[in-house]
Design an enzyme around this catalytic site. Structure first.
Site, PDB file in Angstrom:
ATOM      1  N   TYR A 195      -5.893  -8.887  -7.846  1.00  0.00           N
ATOM      2  CA  TYR A 195      -5.228  -9.936  -8.628  1.00  0.00           C
ATOM      3  C   TYR A 195      -6.262 -10.408  -9.664  1.00  0.00           C
ATOM      4  CZ  TYR A 195      -2.197  -9.507  -4.546  1.00  0.00           C
ATOM      5  OH  TYR A 195      -1.398  -9.001  -3.545  1.00  0.00           O
ATOM      6  N   ARG A 236      -5.325  -4.452  -2.564  1.00  0.00           N
ATOM      7  CA  ARG A 236      -4.801  -5.820  -2.447  1.00  0.00           C
ATOM      8  C   ARG A 236      -3.500  -5.794  -1.642  1.00  0.00           C
ATOM      9  NH1 ARG A 236      -2.146  -6.446  -8.583  1.00  0.00           N
ATOM     10  NH2 ARG A 236      -0.014  -6.017  -7.856  1.00  0.00           N
ATOM     11  N   GLY A 237      -2.912  -6.981  -1.427  1.00  0.00           N
ATOM     12  CA  GLY A 237      -1.546  -7.063  -0.884  1.00  0.00           C
ATOM     13  C   GLY A 237      -1.420  -6.445   0.490  1.00  0.00           C
ATOM     14  N   GLU A 238      -0.535  -5.486   0.602  1.00  0.00           N
ATOM     15  CA  GLU A 238      -0.242  -4.912   1.928  1.00  0.00           C
ATOM     16  C   GLU A 238      -0.293  -3.380   1.917  1.00  0.00           C
ATOM     17  OE1 GLU A 238       2.811  -6.799   4.226  1.00  0.00           O
ATOM     18  OE2 GLU A 238       3.425  -4.923   5.147  1.00  0.00           O
ATOM     19  N   ASP A 239       0.540  -2.779   1.083  1.00  0.00           N
ATOM     20  CA  ASP A 239       0.631  -1.316   1.174  1.00  0.00           C
ATOM     21  C   ASP A 239      -0.669  -0.626   0.757  1.00  0.00           C
ATOM     22  OD1 ASP A 239       2.194   1.147   1.586  1.00  0.00           O
ATOM     23  OD2 ASP A 239       1.787   1.413  -0.543  1.00  0.00           O
ATOM     24  N   SER A 240      -1.288  -1.096  -0.337  1.00  0.00           N
ATOM     25  CA  SER A 240      -2.512  -0.417  -0.793  1.00  0.00           C
ATOM     26  C   SER A 240      -3.636  -0.598   0.228  1.00  0.00           C
ATOM     27  CB  SER A 240      -2.938  -0.893  -2.182  1.00  0.00           C
ATOM     28  OG  SER A 240      -3.159  -2.281  -2.204  1.00  0.00           O
ATOM     29  N   ASP A 297       6.499  -5.421  -1.885  1.00  0.00           N
ATOM     30  CA  ASP A 297       7.759  -5.432  -1.134  1.00  0.00           C
ATOM     31  C   ASP A 297       8.458  -4.079  -1.294  1.00  0.00           C
ATOM     32  OD1 ASP A 297       7.784  -8.434  -0.469  1.00  0.00           O
ATOM     33  OD2 ASP A 297       7.493  -8.402  -2.634  1.00  0.00           O
ATOM     34  N   GLN A 324       3.236   6.718  -6.056  1.00  0.00           N
ATOM     35  CA  GLN A 324       2.580   6.369  -4.780  1.00  0.00           C
ATOM     36  C   GLN A 324       1.756   7.539  -4.256  1.00  0.00           C
ATOM     37  OE1 GLN A 324       5.506   4.826  -1.992  1.00  0.00           O
ATOM     38  NE2 GLN A 324       4.819   2.745  -2.391  1.00  0.00           N
TER      39      GLN A 324
HETATM   40  O1  TRH Z   1       1.517  -5.424  -5.441  1.00  0.00           O
HETATM   41  P1  TRH Z   1       0.969  -6.090  -4.261  1.00  0.00           P
HETATM   42  O2  TRH Z   1       0.099  -7.235  -4.497  1.00  0.00           O
HETATM   43  O3  TRH Z   1       2.126  -6.487  -3.358  1.00  0.00           O
HETATM   44  C1  TRH Z   1       2.385  -7.534  -2.507  1.00  0.00           C
HETATM   45  C2  TRH Z   1       3.334  -8.480  -3.113  1.00  0.00           C
HETATM   46  O4  TRH Z   1       2.584  -9.464  -3.779  1.00  0.00           O
HETATM   47  C3  TRH Z   1       4.167  -9.103  -2.067  1.00  0.00           C
HETATM   48  O5  TRH Z   1       4.983 -10.122  -2.564  1.00  0.00           O
HETATM   49  C4  TRH Z   1       3.271  -9.591  -0.992  1.00  0.00           C
HETATM   50  O6  TRH Z   1       4.013 -10.202  -0.054  1.00  0.00           O
HETATM   51  C5  TRH Z   1       2.543  -8.414  -0.428  1.00  0.00           C
HETATM   52  O7  TRH Z   1       1.749  -7.840  -1.428  1.00  0.00           O
HETATM   53  C6  TRH Z   1       1.671  -8.732   0.731  1.00  0.00           C
HETATM   54  O8  TRH Z   1       0.113  -5.029  -3.373  1.00  0.00           O
HETATM   55  P2  TRH Z   1       0.543  -3.810  -2.435  1.00  0.00           P
HETATM   56  O9  TRH Z   1       1.210  -4.311  -1.201  1.00  0.00           O
HETATM   57  O10 TRH Z   1      -0.633  -2.999  -2.256  1.00  0.00           O
HETATM   58  O11 TRH Z   1       1.625  -3.022  -3.270  1.00  0.00           O
HETATM   59  C7  TRH Z   1       1.324  -2.259  -4.395  1.00  0.00           C
HETATM   60  C8  TRH Z   1       2.178  -1.022  -4.392  1.00  0.00           C
HETATM   61  O12 TRH Z   1       2.163  -0.396  -5.671  1.00  0.00           O
HETATM   62  C9  TRH Z   1       1.709   0.014  -3.403  1.00  0.00           C
HETATM   63  O13 TRH Z   1       2.819   0.650  -2.799  1.00  0.00           O
HETATM   64  C10 TRH Z   1       0.959   1.029  -4.260  1.00  0.00           C
HETATM   65  C11 TRH Z   1       1.779   0.953  -5.511  1.00  0.00           C
HETATM   66  N1  TRH Z   1       1.118   1.422  -6.732  1.00  0.00           N
HETATM   67  C12 TRH Z   1       1.394   2.708  -7.172  1.00  0.00           C
HETATM   68  O14 TRH Z   1       2.154   3.446  -6.519  1.00  0.00           O
HETATM   69  N2  TRH Z   1       0.831   3.133  -8.349  1.00  0.00           N
HETATM   70  C13 TRH Z   1       0.014   2.350  -9.097  1.00  0.00           C
HETATM   71  O15 TRH Z   1      -0.471   2.804 -10.161  1.00  0.00           O
HETATM   72  C14 TRH Z   1      -0.275   1.026  -8.622  1.00  0.00           C
HETATM   73  C15 TRH Z   1      -1.194   0.142  -9.421  1.00  0.00           C
HETATM   74  C16 TRH Z   1       0.299   0.600  -7.440  1.00  0.00           C
END
Ligand code: TRH
Length: 374
Positions: free
Chosen positions: A200, A275-279, A25, A259
């Site tokens: 996860y 995983r998730g969305e942004d990555s 988020d 990031q």
């Molecule tokens: O963390 P996520 O699983 O996020 C989510 C949440 O669960 C949310 O509630 C859900 O609705 C959504 O997914 C779909 O995965 P995501 O989206 O990839 O987010 C991780 C963020 O953390 C991303 O911006 C990358 C960042 N990150 C870093 O910047 N450095 C790091 O070392 C790591 C491990 C992650």
């Protein structure tokens, strides 16, 4: 490549974010904030837990002011502050529900454009719902309109976040120098393939570790902090494997990365687990083969979401099979993550990156959408 919004006026944005769990988020909101400032806008980010920004964005970002989610006292203070002005645009990220007292402030003076930024999905409802109006029927903002803005993978959706300078940053990336600067426990050898792991707790994780340890060629697993790290610790313990790996597998724990460096990790990898969305979006821009661990939902809605994604992106059948097992849609052994398989998927990931890059990015679309609604 279409991403130019420089002719648009500079606007003031209020972006609201609640951290439900994990980092997505805030991760998505921060990328949006930073991208808006690159295009000359200014942003107030209102977030209920900004703690992850200490590692996600340790330098902050000029033009983004981070505020705590406003409580009653803060909202009363805002209401009495004659200098306080609501932004030109208010973004409610992922249906986080604006505080009522803030909604009341939005009805005074010129109404902001109110955007409900939704989660990313490739399902068909996205194109149908993107850009629709949602009249506010009750509460202090009764009579106003919220606008649904849906990210997506096709031109009839809101698109994907992609900064204008991303290709130039990628072209200038020095893989070897970046890897050396990581100061890993053991330097990476020339013949090691690099796999990054951000997930996860997939049931197939022990299978993956075992498989990589018994492979023909060496692998360095670059392990992201947080849940992936804990999951690998549990899996190695269950396998009676040293936490640093065994055989052909060497596991290196990463610190939390910014990031910007998380992007670098994906650019450096031969294969990325995200995983998730942004990555996921960042893995697409990396143009490298990847596997997505989709956010699991209790009602199994993520099964349809995963399949819609695979179809929208024309994912090769063997990579779909890998996803099915990695995400627990199918049981049975995890298909081999061999070098041959990774090589085979390279063409698809590159083409996908190119195809998606030809579409207008999310921030450009959002800025144009706001301009139409003002
Ligand atoms: O963390 P996520 O699983 O996020 C989510 C949440 O669960 C949310 O509630 C859900 O609705 C959504 O997914 C779909 O995965 P995501 O989206 O990839 O987010 C991780 C963020 O953390 C991303 O911006 C990358 C960042 N990150 C870093 O910047 N450095 C790091 O070392 C790591 C491990 C992650």
């Amino acid at each position: 490549m279409k991403s130019d919004t420089h002719s648009s006026p500079s606007l003031r944005w209020d972006i609201f974010c609640r951290v439900i769990d994990n980092h997505g988020d805030l991760g998505v909101c921060w990328r949006l904030c930073a991208d808006l400032t690159q295009r000359g806008h200014t942003v107030r980010l209102w977030v209920d837990d900004a703690s992850a920004l200490t590692w996600m964005a340790p330098q902050g970002c000029t033009g983004v002011a981070v505020h705590a989610w406003p409580d009653t006292a803060a909202l009363q203070a805002l209401a009495q502050d004659a200098t306080f002005q609501i932004g030109d645009v208010v973004v409610e990220a992922f249906g986080c529900e604006l505080p009522e007292a803030f909604q009341a402030l939005m009805t005074q003076g010129t109404s902001p454009v109110w955007i409900n930024l939704e989660y990313l999905s490739a399902e068909s409802y996205v194109a149908r719902s993107h850009g629709l109006a949602s009249p506010v029927m009750s509460g202090p903002a009764r009579g106003m309109t919220k606008w649904f803005f849906f990210p997506g993978f096709t031109p009839d959706t809101g698109g994907l976040l992609r900064e204008a300078d991303l290709p130039a940053r990628q072209a200038a990336f020095q893989r070897q120098a970046w890897l050396s600067a990581l100061r890993l426990d053991k330097p990476i050898a020339a013949n090691e393939q690099l796999i990054s792991l951000f997930c996860y707790e997939p049931a197939a994780l022990p299978d993956l570790l075992k498989q990589l340890s018994q492979a023909d060629a060496p692998t360095r697993l670059l392990l992201a902090q947080g849940r992936p790290s804990a999951a690998v610790a549990a899996a190695t313990q269950a396998l009676h494997m040293p936490s640093s790996g065994t055989g052909q597998l060497r596991i290196s724990q990463l610190p939390y990365l910014s990031q910007t460096d998380f992007d670098h990790l994906l650019w450096a990898g031969d294969f990325n687990f995200v995983r998730g969305e942004d990555s996921l979006v960042r893995a697409l821009w990396a143009g490298k083969p990847f596997a997505w661990h989709i956010y699991p939902q209790d009602d199994l809605a993520h099964h349809d979401k995963l399949q819609a994604f695979e179809t929208a992106l024309d994912m090769p059948a063997d990579l779909r099979k890998f996803h099915a097992v990695w995400n627990g849609l199918e049981t049975g052994p995890l298909p081999a993550l061999s070098r041959t398989a990774i090589d085979d998927w390279r063409g698809w990931s590159h083409q996908t990156q190119q195809r998606l890059s030809a579409q207008t990015d999310l921030t450009s679309q959002l800025v144009s959408f706001v301009a139409q609604k003002r």
